[in-house]
Design an enzyme around this catalytic site. Sequence first.
Site, PDB file in Angstrom:
ATOM      1  N   HIS A  57     -34.503  71.535  58.918  1.00 18.31           N
ATOM      2  CA  HIS A  57     -35.942  71.718  59.039  1.00 18.31           C
ATOM      3  C   HIS A  57     -36.690  70.671  58.243  1.00 18.31           C
ATOM      4  CE1 HIS A  57     -35.399  76.248  59.984  1.00 18.31           C
ATOM      5  NE2 HIS A  57     -35.495  75.545  61.089  1.00 18.31           N
ATOM      6  N   GLU A  64     -35.380  79.366  52.685  1.00 12.13           N
ATOM      7  CA  GLU A  64     -34.471  78.231  52.519  1.00 12.13           C
ATOM      8  C   GLU A  64     -35.036  77.284  51.477  1.00 12.13           C
ATOM      9  OE1 GLU A  64     -33.962  76.120  56.218  1.00 12.13           O
ATOM     10  OE2 GLU A  64     -36.097  76.061  56.628  1.00 12.13           O
TER      11      GLU A  64
END
Lengths: 374, 374, 296, 296
Positions: free
Chosen positions: D251, D212
């Site tokens: 995150h 990511e």
Amino acid sequence: MKLFEYQAKELFEQIEIPVPNRTFIKGLEGMAEAAGQIGFPCVLKAQVLQGGRGKAGLIKLVSNIEEASNQAESIFSKAKNMSGLLIEEAIQIEKELYVSITADPVTGKAMMMACSEGGMDIEEIAKDIPERIHKIYIDLSKGIQPYQVRGLLYEMGIDEKLIGQGTKILQDLYNVFRTYEAELVEINPLIVTKDGKLIAGDGKVSIDDNALFRHPQFKATEAYYENDAEYEAAEEGIPYIQFDGEIGLMCAGAGLTNTVFDLVNDYGGKVANYLEFGGPNYRKAKKAMDIMMKNDIKILLIVTFGTIARADVMAEGIVEAIKELNPPFPIVAAIRGTGEEKAHELLRSAGIEPLIDTEEAVKKAIALSGGVKQ
Amino acid sequence: MKLFEYQAKELFEQIEIPVPNRTFIKGLEGMAEAAGQIGFPCVLKAQVLQGGRGKAGLIKLVSNIEEASNQAESIFSKAKNMSGLLIEEAIQIEKELYVSITADPVTGKAMMMACSEGGMDIEEIAKDIPERIHKIYIDLSKGIQPYQVRGLLYEMGIDEKLIGQGTKILQDLYNVFRTYEAELVEINPLIVTKDGKLIAGDGKVSIDDNALFRHPQFKATEAYYENDAEYEAAEEGIPYIQFDGEIGLMCAGAGLTNTVFDLVNDYGGKVANYLEFGGPNYRKAKKAMDIMMKNDIKILLIVTFGTIARADVMAEGIVEAIKELNPPFPIVAAIRGTGEEKAHELLRSAGIEPLIDTEEAVKKAIALSGGVKQ
Amino acid sequence: MSIILDQFTRVLVQGITGKEGSFWTKHMIDYGTNVVAGVTPGREGQYAAGVPVFHTVERAVRNIPVDASLLFVPPRFAKEALFEALDAGIKKVVILCDGIPLHDALQMRKAAIDAGAMVIGGNTSGIISMGQAMMGFFPYWLERVYRPGRIGIMTRSGSLTNEVTAEVVRAGFGASSLIGIGGDPVPLTRFAEVLPLFQADPNTDAVVLIGELGGTMEEEVAEAIEKKIFTKPLVAFLGGRTAPKGKKMGHAGAIITAGKGTVQDKMLALRNAGALVAERPRQVGTLLESILTSKI
Amino acid sequence: MSIILDQFTRVLVQGITGKEGSFWTKHMIDYGTNVVAGVTPGREGQYAAGVPVFHTVERAVRNIPVDASLLFVPPRFAKEALFEALDAGIKKVVILCDGIPLHDALQMRKAAIDAGAMVIGGNTSGIISMGQAMMGFFPYWLERVYRPGRIGIMTRSGSLTNEVTAEVVRAGFGASSLIGIGGDPVPLTRFAEVLPLFQADPNTDAVVLIGELGGTMEEEVAEAIEKKIFTKPLVAFLGGRTAPKGKKMGHAGAIITAGKGTVQDKMLALRNAGALVAERPRQVGTLLESILTSKI
């Protein structure tokens, strides 16, 4: 620099290690009032630096004011180099534990040592029940970890109810060790009370002399030394220890001084003191001589073999000291090393025969001090 | 948690990093008095969290009280989410430096980054003059070493006269980083004044959210968020970011939410918000729906594929939320993972057709939101 | 004919522009030491004792290859200076100063172990490989002490080393390398860690150990002999045989605590391991004569 | 047909008596994991999920050989629990909890490197070697995701991993080992450090990377491919391609700062190195089909 028990307990208290209620008094005045505040029974503890206070009658349990007064008087009259008296609540003891922290030179870590049998000297513990001493090693850069302390307590077989308290106290003790850069911190006994609490029964803290510049709050006064000469020497940074023989040692270098000390003993002499004026003190011959004169010695034995501590500078200082102080004892000197030719000339000019050989010098000193002793 | 400049400078001041004289005011009241105390010329700086304040007209140099009043009024009217105004003495600038500390995930060390050309954004510095950025890495367990800082300053080519001051400031900045467990501390510009002093011209400190439990003095209020919904979501611990599209995302898992976000954009939709109710929040469907309703969305797209965040629990929450909150928008849902059969039943019972495929769900949501946008 | 240091070892001096630093750097160079650079913050571009000075160790080693560093810094800065040297990748360091705080010394020892570096000191005159090079201060002009030969010497003392080494020379021998590990309670290299180097040195026939009371270093040497890590002849002399317990006899490291560290224990351990133990410095020479056939 | 963990790996569970710990330990054992002991201070002598509990890790490993430890502890205790495991000599550790303080994570990463240990996590579901064993929480009963095969999977995400792995399975493949390195800004093991294990595993034909935005881990993978450290086929899918700069997208590790960490940069680096990069989860399966001839 060793601290007195009352100072150690102050440090403990600041860092939240449980300690008994107590009052410190410097003299007999205020004794009655202090004891009254603490309540009876209470314990009178002479604040001296040497060990074995119990056996020497310097710790007394008293149960009323009369007893307290009598015992306090007796302690004050008996104890040398006493900084004062600690009056402390009497603790109901279930069990006594031992715990200490020192430096471990091999690993470069701090070493926490603990034993489920406290109260006695660590030397005795080490001799009698070495298998019950448990150790953990603490990396200073990581700090002490709770799991290490828990592990130590479980190894000691501590009651589960005490694990929480114990973990906190041992971590706090490590904080004392680190905060004050101690070479030794010790709680012996660490008391388990009848009502299931842990409390520091005694406390030893010895601060690293080399780190005192970072801890200016600690300042050794005369009470910290066995006699005036040792205090005076310490103020000058001169290593000095007094014994009861006839031959005064004034040497340069710790190893060499120890060796001369051994040789004097080997050949039947008796040492009056250990004094080192090498290293950074090699220009302090006069001060060293001055300290020597405070002690009743029969002969002065000077042995050096210096590098940076130049022989000629030391000899010059000695000659000057003789002129100014006029010491009442004869001098035997083996001064060697950097500038030794000039040193020898200087000694001769002061009427001292320069020797080259250490053993010869030792033997001569013993002979002059009255020969071999029994 | 990002701090405002005025807070960062307070932390700097406490830890003895030099900062300009300044006063913080919450509103226009007291402005004149405050500016008078600081003296003219002085600088008015809007206390907002976003960057680019200069370009946005939120920092103004003023040279008299009238100018100060006018500019302050203008700033207060222009700035959103402003916690107040910092009135600061104007510094005579000789040169501007850059310095920051962040975490380096590769080495597990702190990374201090410095550049002799400060004032501009680190992104610009990194683009324009990467060769003039110098870095040192600090092992947290050993702490920052003065030689590292000196080395950094010498690499930057700092004037010898500033090395002492600079070493202290950079060490102190590291202390801020460690003491408050920051993810970022930055001084940009670190000003070299005309009279040869170093002073922090600006200050950024961002505290690690995961460490806030150890620093309860920092508490985010509404001023820290761009809008009420984000504040409310943050209070619940729900990650939420608002955009200006039509499709509201309510997904579980950061990676999956980002992926859905990409897919919506790819297929020509526009995202109204990013909302994650997975992980520890998987029981918070109702609260999440409530937050969604604060935003003007045309369609709600729910995508999950959970493990611990059980599909059935999430579906249950959604069905309950629909019943109680009666949301005004249609819902497209692809809820998969642990308990998915039961989840699908629940959705059907609430009149929602459960989908299995993420792409299908995205396309359906776009279609319902009014089709592909230009 | 040496360990750790020889005339090719490229030596850096940290604190080179100080009074002691510059004085002894000149002597080191006179003796043959290959001093290549110095460090004093703020003095880069200058020369001291003829070698270039840099602001930091890192800047020095980036410009000039360095094998070893000698620290002429006050004890309170010893830790930082060592960390700086280790950080720059230097694997041999000698620290001379007396008075390093104990907690600093612990961290230094740990850092040295972690870095796999040999750090000698503190509280030492340093190391000298006779006739080749020295890092530290030795009166190498005293011929009756500093004579090249085939005896390795390792010691905790200063003056006592001169005393004992003079006896080695009087007996007709000379030294290969003399390693002053220093008199601190936490020496950064221990006797037993020096032994493998003497073992491997083809120009060392035997080792003289000059120890004293306190600690366990002499016992570790006995263990190394027992484990055949060291198999050459070893003659030991230890000062403080008659020292009383619990008193610090000079060196901070010289103290008998908790019943440990007595010279009697150490002598016994060494004798049991097969080492020769002298009772007096003079005996060191006679013991060497008794075991070695060829001199120098 | 796995890396790090198989059915023989002797697993310790720290925090085994907690609610999550005991629940998932049962599942782990059901799946085939060789859980041999647990640790909870004060609970020694008890059993949890059928395995003996000890006060400390040290006491556990003294009694029962252990290869790997799984931490079921709250984030604020993760650092201490890891240090305890490393101190006891355990070289494989999986940390699940989300919310480890950043400065703790830095120290943990440094300690793991220093100890030469492979520490996976935090903020992860853990690791699973399909059909053999798992450390963490995986819904292994979901057949459309958890199917044994020859594809190595490494990921920063949780739910997205299910999404992508379902596509791998839909395309007819299965996984050898799935390694959740976690979504934290300081993952204790990085993608590039897992690659050599997949490279050496004869039962892994190709690797799927689920990345990511934020950080530089995907770029490091590209570098490892360029340097031929990893030579098997690699298919990557990265979430957050269209994410705006400067926002924390879920995150903690997923943030684009100072112009670094964009998915575009990462995709470019991977493509330039020769990896196959999927634009959508579905493509992961089709790309695998395009390069691999034999399935499962």
